[in-house]
Write a protein that holds these residues in place. Structure first.
Motif, mmCIF file in Angstrom:
data_model
loop_
_atom_site.group_PDB
_atom_site.id
_atom_site.type_symbol
_atom_site.label_atom_id
_atom_site.label_comp_id
_atom_site.label_asym_id
_atom_site.label_seq_id
_atom_site.Cartn_x
_atom_site.Cartn_y
_atom_site.Cartn_z
ATOM 1 N N ALA A 19 46.439 37.698 36.179
ATOM 2 C CA ALA A 19 46.472 37.816 37.638
ATOM 3 C C ALA A 19 47.026 39.172 38.064
ATOM 4 O O ALA A 19 46.498 39.815 38.976
ATOM 5 C CB ALA A 19 47.314 36.684 38.232
ATOM 6 N N ASP A 20 48.088 39.596 37.416
ATOM 7 C CA ASP A 20 48.685 40.892 37.765
ATOM 8 C C ASP A 20 47.711 42.037 37.493
ATOM 9 O O ASP A 20 47.615 42.989 38.278
ATOM 10 C CB ASP A 20 49.979 41.106 36.975
ATOM 11 N N ALA A 21 46.975 41.951 36.380
ATOM 12 C CA ALA A 21 45.988 42.988 36.061
ATOM 13 C C ALA A 21 44.884 43.013 37.115
ATOM 14 O O ALA A 21 44.449 44.086 37.567
ATOM 15 C CB ALA A 21 45.387 42.739 34.678
ATOM 16 N N ALA A 22 44.435 41.833 37.536
ATOM 17 C CA ALA A 22 43.392 41.754 38.557
ATOM 18 C C ALA A 22 43.880 42.317 39.889
ATOM 19 O O ALA A 22 43.146 43.041 40.577
ATOM 20 C CB ALA A 22 42.955 40.299 38.733
ATOM 21 N N PHE A 23 45.105 42.009 40.241
ATOM 22 C CA PHE A 23 45.677 42.498 41.494
ATOM 23 C C PHE A 23 45.789 44.024 41.482
ATOM 24 O O PHE A 23 45.439 44.698 42.460
ATOM 25 C CB PHE A 23 47.049 41.853 41.699
ATOM 26 N N GLU A 24 46.265 44.562 40.377
ATOM 27 C CA GLU A 24 46.386 46.022 40.250
ATOM 28 C C GLU A 24 45.026 46.703 40.401
ATOM 29 O O GLU A 24 44.898 47.718 41.093
ATOM 30 C CB GLU A 24 46.994 46.380 38.893
ATOM 31 N N LEU A 25 44.017 46.144 39.760
ATOM 32 C CA LEU A 25 42.678 46.716 39.840
ATOM 33 C C LEU A 25 42.114 46.635 41.259
ATOM 34 O O LEU A 25 41.445 47.556 41.734
ATOM 35 C CB LEU A 25 41.744 46.006 38.859
ATOM 36 N N ALA A 26 42.406 45.528 41.946
ATOM 37 C CA ALA A 26 41.931 45.367 43.319
ATOM 38 C C ALA A 26 42.549 46.420 44.233
ATOM 39 O O ALA A 26 41.878 46.974 45.105
ATOM 40 C CB ALA A 26 42.248 43.966 43.827
ATOM 41 N N LEU A 27 43.830 46.719 44.029
ATOM 42 C CA LEU A 27 44.488 47.742 44.834
ATOM 43 C C LEU A 27 43.942 49.129 44.520
ATOM 44 O O LEU A 27 43.759 49.954 45.412
ATOM 45 C CB LEU A 27 46.001 47.720 44.598
ATOM 46 N N GLU A 28 43.681 49.366 43.241
ATOM 47 C CA GLU A 28 43.214 50.692 42.814
ATOM 48 C C GLU A 28 41.760 50.969 43.202
ATOM 49 O O GLU A 28 41.422 52.075 43.630
ATOM 50 C CB GLU A 28 43.351 50.819 41.293
ATOM 51 N N ARG A 29 40.902 49.947 43.053
ATOM 52 C CA ARG A 29 39.462 50.176 43.169
ATOM 53 C C ARG A 29 38.775 49.389 44.280
ATOM 54 O O ARG A 29 37.591 49.611 44.547
ATOM 55 C CB ARG A 29 38.777 49.812 41.838
ATOM 56 N N GLY A 30 39.511 48.473 44.907
ATOM 57 C CA GLY A 30 38.848 47.568 45.833
ATOM 58 C C GLY A 30 38.213 46.434 45.060
ATOM 59 O O GLY A 30 37.976 46.548 43.847
ATOM 60 N N LEU A 31 37.920 45.339 45.742
ATOM 61 C CA LEU A 31 37.441 44.155 45.031
ATOM 62 C C LEU A 31 36.084 44.373 44.367
ATOM 63 O O LEU A 31 35.783 43.757 43.341
ATOM 64 C CB LEU A 31 37.369 42.966 45.995
ATOM 65 N N ASP A 32 35.277 45.233 44.921
ATOM 66 C CA ASP A 32 33.945 45.484 44.349
ATOM 67 C C ASP A 32 33.950 46.554 43.260
ATOM 68 O O ASP A 32 32.899 46.845 42.674
ATOM 69 C CB ASP A 32 32.971 45.909 45.454
ATOM 70 N N GLY A 33 35.129 47.121 42.977
ATOM 71 C CA GLY A 33 35.189 48.237 42.043
ATOM 72 C C GLY A 33 35.530 47.876 40.617
ATOM 73 O O GLY A 33 35.749 48.765 39.783
ATOM 74 N N PHE A 34 35.564 46.586 40.296
ATOM 75 C CA PHE A 34 35.868 46.180 38.925
ATOM 76 C C PHE A 34 35.248 44.819 38.647
ATOM 77 O O PHE A 34 34.842 44.098 39.568
ATOM 78 C CB PHE A 34 37.382 46.136 38.678
ATOM 79 N N VAL A 35 35.174 44.487 37.365
ATOM 80 C CA VAL A 35 34.619 43.204 36.922
ATOM 81 C C VAL A 35 35.626 42.530 35.992
ATOM 82 O O VAL A 35 36.655 43.108 35.642
ATOM 83 C CB VAL A 35 33.260 43.405 36.214
ATOM 84 N N VAL A 36 35.296 41.314 35.585
ATOM 85 C CA VAL A 36 36.207 40.543 34.719
ATOM 86 C C VAL A 36 36.521 41.288 33.434
ATOM 87 O O VAL A 36 37.652 41.254 32.936
ATOM 88 C CB VAL A 36 35.618 39.146 34.429
ATOM 89 N N ASP A 37 35.541 41.988 32.876
ATOM 90 C CA ASP A 37 35.787 42.742 31.644
ATOM 91 C C ASP A 37 36.911 43.766 31.824
ATOM 92 O O ASP A 37 37.685 44.015 30.898
ATOM 93 C CB ASP A 37 34.514 43.458 31.200
ATOM 94 N N ASP A 38 36.985 44.360 33.008
ATOM 95 C CA ASP A 38 38.060 45.322 33.282
ATOM 96 C C ASP A 38 39.419 44.626 33.289
ATOM 97 O O ASP A 38 40.419 45.181 32.814
ATOM 98 C CB ASP A 38 37.825 46.005 34.634
ATOM 99 N N ILE A 39 39.450 43.418 33.830
ATOM 100 C CA ILE A 39 40.708 42.654 33.892
ATOM 101 C C ILE A 39 41.207 42.324 32.493
ATOM 102 O O ILE A 39 42.375 42.565 32.161
ATOM 103 C CB ILE A 39 40.515 41.349 34.700
#
Length: 204
Positions: A19-39
């Motif tokens: 969850a923390d990894a997903a949250f960090e990615l959302a802040l960095e890239r926006g929700l459309d800027g990453f996928v599950v593989d990135d998490i």
């Protein structure tokens, strides 16, 4: 610690890492800027492990804002509560524990993300509902049948409902960790909390 409790602790830790990894990615890239593989790459787990905990990346992002990492943490924090304390006093203490500067900041960031990505909103409401439900359970346990059925639901609902306007910015309240320059004329969070519970204690 028993084997089952150790397993539960490990499962909770894995879920929060994802969850923390997903949250960090959302802040960095926006929700459309990453996928599950990135998490899973960032958290160091597999896609299968992710699927064991979350249905989608939106659920993982929203879960990062859930306060208590385990029921035992809430029990430890409330260990000093007087057995005769009123439900309002118990809820006041729980709110002070749950709504830390970090949690409030995460919730507000999630609301901001949801305005740009509406698909996140149902998962934010679900995460907030978990905080609400943990409060109801705690009230039910500590009131020990001294109050009618439904009382804990009504009380917790009134209090948690009063926090939604803080998260979407409808009320000008200075959250913990914010400087007064960020929100000119804002009411301090602790003052808002005390005022809200003052209304509850006096019956509105």
């Amino acid at each position: 610690m028993t084997r089952s409790s150790l397993r539960d602790t490990k499962r909770e830790a894995t879920a929060h890492a994802l969850a923390d990894a997903a949250f960090e990615l959302a802040l960095e890239r926006g929700l459309d800027g990453f996928v599950v593989d990135d998490i899973v790459r960032r958290a160091g787990f597999s896609r299968r492990t992710f699927a064991n905990h979350f249905s989608c990346k939106e659920e993982a992002v929203a879960t990062a804002a859930v306060s208590f990492r385990s029921v035992s943490e809430a029990d430890e924090l409330l260990a000093g509560v007087d057995g005769n304390a009123s439900p309002v006093d118990i809820l006041y203490r729980l709110m002070k524990m749950q709504l830390t500067a970090d949690i409030l900041w995460k919730l507000r960031e999630l609301v901001s993300l949801a305005k740009r990505s509406p698909t996140l909103e149902p998962y934010i409401l679900s995460a907030f509902r978990r905080l609400h439900e943990s409060a109801q359970e705690t009230l039910g346990f500590y009131s020990q049948g001294r109050y009618p059925d439904g009382y804990a639901h009504l009380l917790a609902g009134a209090v948690y409902g009063a926090f939604l306007p803080l998260l979407d910015g409808s009320l000008n309240v200075l959250l913990p960790g914010q400087s007064s320059g960020e929100a000119p004329g804002a009411v301090a969070f602790d003052d808002y909390l005390d005022t809200m519970f003052g209304y509850l204690r006096s019956g509105f």
